[in-house]
Design a protein around this motif. Structure first.
Motif, PDB file in Angstrom:
ATOM      1  N   GLY A  37      36.449  32.560  35.019  1.00 29.51           N
ATOM      2  CA  GLY A  37      37.804  32.340  35.517  1.00 29.51           C
ATOM      3  C   GLY A  37      38.418  33.605  36.055  1.00 29.51           C
ATOM      4  N   TYR A  83      42.694  49.705  28.360  1.00 31.13           N
ATOM      5  CA  TYR A  83      44.045  49.209  28.076  1.00 31.13           C
ATOM      6  C   TYR A  83      44.273  47.761  28.485  1.00 31.13           C
ATOM      7  CZ  TYR A  83      44.743  54.152  27.309  1.00 31.13           C
ATOM      8  OH  TYR A  83      44.626  55.410  26.837  1.00 31.13           O
ATOM      9  N   ALA A  87      44.103  40.593  28.169  1.00 31.96           N
ATOM     10  CA  ALA A  87      43.618  40.428  29.532  1.00 31.96           C
ATOM     11  C   ALA A  87      42.098  40.272  29.512  1.00 31.96           C
ATOM     12  CB  ALA A  87      44.026  41.620  30.366  1.00 31.96           C
ATOM     13  N   PRO A  88      41.504  39.586  30.470  1.00 36.77           N
ATOM     14  CA  PRO A  88      42.151  38.865  31.572  1.00 36.77           C
ATOM     15  C   PRO A  88      42.869  37.592  31.108  1.00 36.77           C
ATOM     16  CG  PRO A  88      39.795  38.448  31.595  1.00 36.77           C
ATOM     17  CD  PRO A  88      40.040  39.463  30.535  1.00 36.77           C
ATOM     18  N   VAL A  90      44.674  35.531  27.484  1.00 38.65           N
ATOM     19  CA  VAL A  90      45.112  35.710  26.096  1.00 38.65           C
ATOM     20  C   VAL A  90      44.055  35.085  25.176  1.00 38.65           C
ATOM     21  CG1 VAL A  90      46.919  35.139  24.426  1.00 38.65           C
ATOM     22  CG2 VAL A  90      47.528  35.681  26.782  1.00 38.65           C
TER      23      VAL A  90
ATOM     24  N   GLY B 190      46.057  48.073  32.568  1.00 40.95           N
ATOM     25  CA  GLY B 190      46.567  46.896  31.844  1.00 40.95           C
ATOM     26  C   GLY B 190      46.909  45.786  32.829  1.00 40.95           C
ATOM     27  N   PHE B 192      45.871  45.545  36.013  1.00 40.15           N
ATOM     28  CA  PHE B 192      44.691  45.156  36.788  1.00 40.15           C
ATOM     29  C   PHE B 192      43.828  44.162  36.000  1.00 40.15           C
ATOM     30  CE2 PHE B 192      40.303  45.911  38.331  1.00 40.15           C
ATOM     31  CZ  PHE B 192      40.488  45.488  39.637  1.00 40.15           C
ATOM     32  N   HIS B 193      43.650  44.429  34.727  1.00 42.13           N
ATOM     33  CA  HIS B 193      42.866  43.503  33.880  1.00 42.13           C
ATOM     34  C   HIS B 193      43.521  42.130  33.833  1.00 42.13           C
ATOM     35  CE1 HIS B 193      40.215  46.484  31.429  1.00 42.13           C
ATOM     36  NE2 HIS B 193      40.252  46.758  32.707  1.00 42.13           N
ATOM     37  N   LYS B 194      44.842  42.128  33.782  1.00 42.96           N
ATOM     38  CA  LYS B 194      45.550  40.839  33.761  1.00 42.96           C
ATOM     39  C   LYS B 194      45.403  40.153  35.115  1.00 42.96           C
ATOM     40  CE  LYS B 194      49.029  41.903  30.287  1.00 42.96           C
ATOM     41  NZ  LYS B 194      48.951  43.334  30.046  1.00 42.96           N
ATOM     42  N   ALA B 195      45.475  40.950  36.177  1.00 43.40           N
ATOM     43  CA  ALA B 195      45.445  40.384  37.531  1.00 43.40           C
ATOM     44  C   ALA B 195      44.131  39.686  37.839  1.00 43.40           C
ATOM     45  CB  ALA B 195      45.700  41.491  38.554  1.00 43.40           C
ATOM     46  N   ILE B 196      43.055  40.121  37.231  1.00 40.04           N
ATOM     47  CA  ILE B 196      41.768  39.499  37.552  1.00 40.04           C
ATOM     48  C   ILE B 196      41.540  38.185  36.804  1.00 40.04           C
ATOM     49  CG2 ILE B 196      40.603  41.593  38.348  1.00 40.04           C
ATOM     50  CD1 ILE B 196      39.344  41.921  35.697  1.00 40.04           C
ATOM     51  N   GLY B 197      42.443  37.854  35.899  1.00 38.08           N
ATOM     52  CA  GLY B 197      42.343  36.553  35.223  1.00 38.08           C
ATOM     53  C   GLY B 197      43.263  35.550  35.889  1.00 38.08           C
ATOM     54  N   ILE B 198      42.806  34.330  36.058  1.00 33.96           N
ATOM     55  CA  ILE B 198      43.612  33.303  36.739  1.00 33.96           C
ATOM     56  C   ILE B 198      44.879  32.980  35.950  1.00 33.96           C
ATOM     57  CG2 ILE B 198      43.630  30.836  37.369  1.00 33.96           C
ATOM     58  CD1 ILE B 198      40.642  31.167  38.012  1.00 33.96           C
ATOM     59  N   ASN B 199      44.746  32.980  34.625  1.00 34.87           N
ATOM     60  CA  ASN B 199      45.834  32.468  33.801  1.00 34.87           C
ATOM     61  C   ASN B 199      47.113  33.308  33.788  1.00 34.87           C
ATOM     62  OD1 ASN B 199      44.423  30.211  33.201  1.00 34.87           O
ATOM     63  ND2 ASN B 199      43.538  31.023  31.309  1.00 34.87           N
ATOM     64  N   TRP B 200      47.024  34.558  34.231  1.00 35.67           N
ATOM     65  CA  TRP B 200      48.260  35.347  34.322  1.00 35.67           C
ATOM     66  C   TRP B 200      49.036  34.987  35.587  1.00 35.67           C
ATOM     67  CZ3 TRP B 200      51.000  37.914  30.882  1.00 35.67           C
ATOM     68  CH2 TRP B 200      50.367  38.266  29.686  1.00 35.67           C
ATOM     69  N   TRP B 201      48.364  34.335  36.536  1.00 35.54           N
ATOM     70  CA  TRP B 201      49.036  33.946  37.786  1.00 35.54           C
ATOM     71  C   TRP B 201      49.662  32.557  37.682  1.00 35.54           C
ATOM     72  CZ3 TRP B 201      49.828  37.856  40.899  1.00 35.54           C
ATOM     73  CH2 TRP B 201      48.915  38.920  40.921  1.00 35.54           C
ATOM     74  N   ASN B 202      49.072  31.674  36.859  1.00 32.47           N
ATOM     75  CA  ASN B 202      49.637  30.314  36.796  1.00 32.47           C
ATOM     76  C   ASN B 202      50.553  30.095  35.579  1.00 32.47           C
ATOM     77  OD1 ASN B 202      47.896  30.070  34.659  1.00 32.47           O
ATOM     78  ND2 ASN B 202      46.370  28.859  35.741  1.00 32.47           N
ATOM     79  N   GLY B 203      50.826  31.157  34.849  1.00 29.99           N
ATOM     80  CA  GLY B 203      51.785  31.079  33.738  1.00 29.99           C
ATOM     81  C   GLY B 203      51.163  30.671  32.406  1.00 29.99           C
ATOM     82  N   GLU B 204      49.886  30.288  32.448  1.00 25.08           N
ATOM     83  CA  GLU B 204      49.228  29.801  31.230  1.00 25.08           C
ATOM     84  C   GLU B 204      49.119  30.910  30.165  1.00 25.08           C
ATOM     85  OE1 GLU B 204      48.405  26.707  29.351  1.00 25.08           O
ATOM     86  OE2 GLU B 204      48.201  26.251  31.474  1.00 25.08           O
ATOM     87  N   SER B 205      48.785  32.130  30.611  1.00 20.05           N
ATOM     88  CA  SER B 205      48.644  33.242  29.649  1.00 20.05           C
ATOM     89  C   SER B 205      49.979  33.604  29.014  1.00 20.05           C
ATOM     90  CB  SER B 205      48.056  34.482  30.338  1.00 20.05           C
ATOM     91  OG  SER B 205      46.688  34.322  30.486  1.00 20.05           O
TER      92      SER B 205
END
Lengths: 196, 333
Positions: A37, A83, A87-88, A90, B190, B192-205
């Motif tokens: 994903g 850090y 991520a990516p 939760v 921090g 960038f790692h979030k950005a590469i996951g889909i779920n931070w973009w659709n609000g799921e995370s």
């Protein structure tokens, strides 16, 4: 300030940030390869392996004698990890339930008792280790330690079961259809206390 | 002027431009208080997590330490173990020693030694059981490491009692830059790692972070009917973290960006219960990018103090004169 001091400080800061950069590239690569994903970056394992090998050599992960000093520095300065928290994605929660059978055949069910919130947060990481490790002996040992600690208040325990599973909280997109938390079984262990 | 000398001059200006900030006094006090709260919060259940018999066994967890000279609690056990009846007593003694040196660090008494000892004991605690580590522990280690060499002895007992030399303004600027660049690394990666996951973009995370136990301090299920809120929050988090290294160096956005990041950490502390993580991140952010504002507050306090001193002086002179006038008046009549 003397120029020589400035040069020393400059080189120090440069080495520090070079190490920090390598550590973070390493965790980014792990993050890209080990997670499904992924939105922005895609990488094949064949591209990943040689880069990862080089990073491991730099950080002294495969040749311990070569650069232990780097690892000491990283540990003493708190920079040994990347850090990418939460991520990516939760991470999922886990749950551990114990069922003790007493001498009079009655059963007591309980979850690990924690009184401090701060320690409770740490328990999540502990569960994550239990859930993610591929080493069966380690998982069994970690659960056993918890079971024994929890058992301290109980007398006449004959046998005990430990059930470990995932806590699946409802997803945002499905929340209107179902808002129930579900549990998914992962591992179970049974211990005979008397023959311990 | 050739390129090398231009780079040299730029680097010199960036790292060593004289800076008379007193922000490190704030840093020392704030980090000490943060660590004291940490010690108090784990004191009662320390043995359960770092003991020889508890939720985990220290003898087992310490086998995961790869290097020989990484500090660990069994070092204390080997040296002082015989002094105590139980392992629990020894662990409490370690925490009390830690607390003692944290207080000396807070007051600024033997600051450098105190910082070194607290870093050592903190490492002993966190490295002994890496299964229980989370982000806050690494940031606390980084902060204590900063305390060991940065000019944190401003407004300290070292300065007032022992008359210790104060650090040069160039070195102060170097230290500020050190923290600033570290913060940029933290937020960029921090984000960038979030950005590469889909779920931070659709609000799921974002939804999961707020509803997943034990981070579900508040019931946010009401907002599930407005999924766009979580989507926007997720986007805001990723964008603010990823662009942190650029925006905090612009004059126009610096305050706004840091304030948003601080608010984000406040929300993490309140809504997710990660109050220690939130506090250390806020301390680091203020130290790195709000030193001018904190200096302004320090100046205001100093001005208020001196005004009070002058006022007291005037009062004393006035009353002394009044007394003198009174006696003179009595003598005359």
């Amino acid at each position: 300030m003397k120029t020589s001091v400035k040069i020393i400080l400059c080189s120090g800061i440069l080495i520090h940030y070079l190490l920090l950069f390598i550590i973070n590239v390493d965790t980014t690569l792990d993050c890209v390869v080990n997670n499904k994903g992924i939105l922005l970056v895609e990488m094949e394992k064949s591209t990943y392996q040689p880069v990862k090998k080089k990073i491991d050599v730099i950080l002294g992960r495969d040749k311990y004698n070569f650069n232990d000093y780097i690892n000491y520095y990283l540990a003493y300065t708190g920079t040994e990890t990347g850090y990418g928290f939460f991520a990516p994605n939760v991470p999922t929660s886990y749950k551990l339930v114990f069922e003790y059978t007493l001498k009079d055949h009655s059963k007591v069910t309980m979850i690990p008792q924690i009184s401090s919130h701060e320690i409770g947060l740490r328990l999540c990481n502990y569960y994550e280790t239990i859930g993610k490790t591929n080493v069966e002996i380690l998982r069994n040992a970690l659960i056993k330690f918890m079971l024994q600690e929890q058992m301290k208040g109980l007398n006449n325990v004959v046998s005990a079961k430990a059930i470990f599973g995932l806590v699946l909280t409802p997803a945002l997109k499905n929340y209107s259809q179902s808002n129930q938390t579900a549990y998914q079984f992962l591992y179970a262990y049974e211990y005979n206390i008397q023959s311990k | 002027m050739n390129i090398i000398s231009k780079v040299n001059k730029g680097l010199d200006h960036f790292l060593f431009k004289p800076n008379g900030t007193n922000i490190f006094a704030f840093f020392r006090v704030a980090v000490s208080i943060h660590c004291i709260v940490f010690v108090v919060s784990i004191y009662s259940e320390m043995h359960k997590f770092f003991g020889l018999s508890g939720f985990s066994n220290r003898e087992v967890t310490e086998t995961f330490i790869r290097l020989k000279y990484i500090p660990r609690l069994s070092w204390f056990h080997d040296v002082f173990g015989s002094w105590f009846n139980t392992d629990e007593q020894m662990l409490h003694a370690v925490l009390l020693i830690h607390l003692f040196f944290l207080i000396t660090l807070l007051l600024g008494l033997f600051t450098r030694v105190s910082a070194l000892i607290t870093l050592f004991i903190h490492l002993c605690i966190v490295q002994s059981n890496t299964f229980f580590l989370y982000g806050m522990d690494y940031f606390t280690t980084i902060s204590l490491f900063f305390c060991t060499f940065m000019p944190v002895s401003d407004f300290s007992l070292d300065q007032s009692l022992l008359k210790k030399k104060i650090a040069s303004p160039e070195f102060r600027n170097f230290c500020i830059r050190f923290i600033q660049v570290q913060m940029c690394f933290i937020y960029f990666f921090g984000g960038f790692h979030k950005a590469i996951g889909i779920n931070w973009w659709n609000g799921e995370s974002m939804w999961k972070a707020l509803t997943r136990p034990p981070f579900n301090n508040f019931d946010v299920s009401f907002f599930a009917q407005y999924p766009k809120i979580f989507m926007v929050m997720g986007w805001m988090t990723v964008v603010h973290e990823m662009f942190y290294p650029i925006m905090v160096f612009t004059k126009f956005f610096r305050k706004y960006w840091v304030m948003v990041i601080i608010s984000m950490h406040l929300c993490i502390g309140i809504f997710m219960g990660l109050y220690l993580f939130a506090s250390i991140m806020i301390i680091l952010n203020i130290t790195a990018f709000l030193s001018k504002e904190v200096d302004y507050i320090f100046k205001k306090i100093a001005a208020f103090k001196s005004r009070m001193l002058i006022l007291n002086g005037v009062k004393r002179i006035y009353y002394a004169n009044l007394k003198h006038l009174n006696t003179a008046f009595r003598q005359m009549y």
